[in-house]
Scaffold this motif. Structure first.
Motif, PDB file in Angstrom:
ATOM      1  N   PHE A 204     115.612  12.893 -19.211  1.00  0.00           N
ATOM      2  CA  PHE A 204     115.043  12.507 -20.640  1.00  0.00           C
ATOM      3  C   PHE A 204     115.632  13.687 -21.474  1.00  0.00           C
ATOM      4  CE2 PHE A 204     112.229  13.187 -24.219  1.00  0.00           C
ATOM      5  CZ  PHE A 204     112.523  11.918 -24.833  1.00  0.00           C
ATOM      6  N   SER A 205     115.174  15.076 -21.152  1.00  0.00           N
ATOM      7  CA  SER A 205     115.463  16.259 -21.984  1.00  0.00           C
ATOM      8  C   SER A 205     116.873  16.306 -21.989  1.00  0.00           C
ATOM      9  CB  SER A 205     114.922  17.353 -21.359  1.00  0.00           C
ATOM     10  OG  SER A 205     113.419  17.164 -21.381  1.00  0.00           O
ATOM     11  N   LEU A 206     117.662  16.089 -20.973  1.00  0.00           N
ATOM     12  CA  LEU A 206     119.019  16.525 -20.927  1.00  0.00           C
ATOM     13  C   LEU A 206     119.721  15.296 -21.849  1.00  0.00           C
ATOM     14  CD1 LEU A 206     120.035  17.122 -17.312  1.00  0.00           C
ATOM     15  CD2 LEU A 206     120.209  18.646 -19.148  1.00  0.00           C
ATOM     16  N   ALA A 207     119.507  14.146 -21.782  1.00  0.00           N
ATOM     17  CA  ALA A 207     120.173  13.005 -22.746  1.00  0.00           C
ATOM     18  C   ALA A 207     119.676  13.330 -24.065  1.00  0.00           C
ATOM     19  CB  ALA A 207     119.520  11.784 -22.300  1.00  0.00           C
ATOM     20  N   PHE A 208     118.388  13.743 -24.510  1.00  0.00           N
ATOM     21  CA  PHE A 208     118.187  13.869 -25.916  1.00  0.00           C
ATOM     22  C   PHE A 208     118.652  15.351 -26.258  1.00  0.00           C
ATOM     23  CE2 PHE A 208     115.344  16.243 -28.818  1.00  0.00           C
ATOM     24  CZ  PHE A 208     114.995  15.342 -29.755  1.00  0.00           C
ATOM     25  N   ALA A 209     119.008  16.319 -25.591  1.00  0.00           N
ATOM     26  CA  ALA A 209     119.686  17.507 -26.241  1.00  0.00           C
ATOM     27  C   ALA A 209     121.038  16.862 -26.407  1.00  0.00           C
ATOM     28  CB  ALA A 209     119.573  18.536 -25.216  1.00  0.00           C
ATOM     29  N   ARG A 210     121.709  16.289 -25.542  1.00  0.00           N
ATOM     30  CA  ARG A 210     123.180  15.890 -25.720  1.00  0.00           C
ATOM     31  C   ARG A 210     123.201  14.812 -26.874  1.00  0.00           C
ATOM     32  NH1 ARG A 210     127.956  14.317 -22.882  1.00  0.00           N
ATOM     33  NH2 ARG A 210     129.386  13.920 -24.632  1.00  0.00           N
ATOM     34  N   GLY A 211     122.207  13.977 -27.070  1.00  0.00           N
ATOM     35  CA  GLY A 211     122.205  12.948 -28.158  1.00  0.00           C
ATOM     36  C   GLY A 211     122.206  14.047 -29.583  1.00  0.00           C
ATOM     37  N   LEU A 212     121.540  14.779 -29.578  1.00  0.00           N
ATOM     38  CA  LEU A 212     121.385  15.643 -30.805  1.00  0.00           C
ATOM     39  C   LEU A 212     122.695  15.936 -31.416  1.00  0.00           C
ATOM     40  CD1 LEU A 212     117.878  17.752 -30.684  1.00  0.00           C
ATOM     41  CD2 LEU A 212     118.539  15.826 -32.043  1.00  0.00           C
ATOM     42  N   GLY A 213     123.624  16.613 -30.476  1.00  0.00           N
ATOM     43  CA  GLY A 213     124.633  17.405 -30.983  1.00  0.00           C
ATOM     44  C   GLY A 213     125.966  16.634 -30.910  1.00  0.00           C
ATOM     45  N   GLU A 214     126.092  15.335 -30.505  1.00  0.00           N
ATOM     46  CA  GLU A 214     127.080  14.384 -30.212  1.00  0.00           C
ATOM     47  C   GLU A 214     127.726  13.852 -31.588  1.00  0.00           C
ATOM     48  OE1 GLU A 214     129.949  11.974 -28.390  1.00  0.00           O
ATOM     49  OE2 GLU A 214     128.426  13.432 -27.745  1.00  0.00           O
TER      50      GLU A 214
END
Length: 283
Positions: A204-214
Motif C-alpha cells: 500500500f505504501s509503495l503504491a501510494f507513493a508512486r501514485g502521488l508522483g505519477e
C-alpha cells in the motif's frame, strides 16, 4: 595450479570499502544531490513563502485530488494485488506464467502509452466508455479516470510484495487450522492475514507513493481541468512554465516529504512487526 585455493584474506571481487565508496558516489550524484538541492531551495522560501504558495486555492485543489486519488487507488490496488498474488501462488492453471508476467507490464510500458490506451478505452467513444457514459458513469476526463490510471501503475507493487510472503508461508498452517475445526474465514483472519499484514502495508505504501508522483499515465485521461481534474505533478510543470519557481518548488517539496514519509513507513513496518512477535514470544 588453477585448483589451488586463493590466499586467505583476499577476495576475487572488490571489498567492502571500494564497493561502498562507488555505491555511495553514484547514489549521491544521481539521487541525493538533486533531492538535497530541492530541499535547500524549499528551505530558502521560508515558512511564509512556502505557506503562501501552498494556500493558493488551485494548489490546494490539485493536492487534494492527488492525495485522495492516490489513497483510493492504493487501496484498490492492494485488494486486487492480493487476489492476483493468491491466484498465482496457490493455483496451477493454463496461462499462469503469462498472468505472472503481465503483472510487471506497467513497469515496462511507457507511462504515456498507458495513459493513451486507458483514454482510448474509457473515453466517450471508447470500447468501455461508450457503454458507461450513457449510464451516467464518466471515467475519462474525470477523477475516476485518474484513480483507474493510478491503480494500473500501482498494482505491480501490491502483487510483488505479497507474492513472496505467500510462497514462503506455504499451506501447512492453514491445513493445521482446518484440521482443528477452523472455518475458512477464521483461517484467513487468524492465520493468513497476520502473516500477510506487513507485506500488505508495504505494498500500500509503495503504491501510494508512486501514485502521488505519477504524471504520464494520468494527464491523458484526467482532462487537466483546474480545480477539478488537475493533479499536483502537472501543476508543478505549469508553475515552471509560468516562471513561478517558488510555487513549483513548494509543491514539489510537499510531494517529496510525503514520499519520504512513505519510505520511512516501508522500512519501519517490518521492524515493528518483528518487535511485536519477539514480545509475544517472550510472553
Amino acid at each position: 595450479m588453477s585448483s589451488l585455493p586463493a590466499p586467505r584474506g583476499r577476495r576475487p571481487l572488490p571489498g567492502f570499502g571500494i564497493s561502498l565508496g562507488f555505491g555511495m558516489a553514484w547514489l549521491g550524484v544521481i539521487v541525493l544531490l538533486p533531492l538535497a538541492a530541492l530541499a535547500v531551495r524549499a528551505a530558502g522560501l521560508g515558512a511564509e513563502g512556502w505557506l503562501r504558495a501552498i494556500q493558493d486555492p488551485r494548489v490546494q485543489a490539485s493536492l487534494k485530488l492527488s492525495f485522495g486519488a492516490a489513497f483510493i487507488a492504493a487501496l484498490l490496488a492492494l485488494v486486487a494485488g492480493a487476489l492476483v498474488a493468491w491466484v498465482v501462488v496457490r493455483y496451477r492453471f493454463p496461462g499462469r506464467r503469462l498472468l505472472d508476467a503481465l503483472v510487471d507490464l506497467p513497469f515496462a510500458l511507457p507511462t504515456a502509452v498507458a495513459g493513451i490506451a486507458l483514454t482510448a478505452i474509457y473515453s466517450g467513444n471508447g470500447w468501455v466508455g461508450r457503454w458507461l457514459e450513457p449510464a451516467g458513469l464518466k471515467i475519462a476526463y474525470a477523477p475516476a479516470g485518474i484513480v483507474i490510471a493510478l491503480v494500473f501503475i500501482g498494482l505491480p507493487f501490491a502483487v510483488r510484495t505479497v507474492q513472496p510472503v505467500l510462497e514462503a508461508l506455504g499451506r501447512e498452517q492453514e491445513e493445521a487450522a482446518v484440521s482443528l475445526g477452523a472455518s475458512r474465514l477464521t483461517t484467513l483472519r487468524r492465520v493468513v492475514l497476520p502473516e500477510l499484514l506487513p507485506a500488505l502495508l508495504t505494498g500500500f505504501s509503495l503504491a501510494f507513493a508512486r501514485g502521488l508522483g505519477e504524471y504520464g499515465s494520468v494527464i491523458f485521461i484526467a482532462g487537466n481541468l483546474p480545480y477539478k481534474t488537475e493533479i499536483a505533478p502537472l501543476l508543478i510543470t505549469i508553475r515552471l512554465e509560468e516562471y513561478d519557481y517558488n510555487g513549483a518548488i513548494a509543491i514539489a517539496a510537499l510531494l517529496l516529504a510525503a514520499s519520504f514519509v512513505c519510505l520511512l513507513a516501508i522500512n519501519a513496518i517490518p521492524m515493528l512487526f518483528a518487535h511485536e512477535r519477539r514480545g509475544r514470544g517472550r510472553e
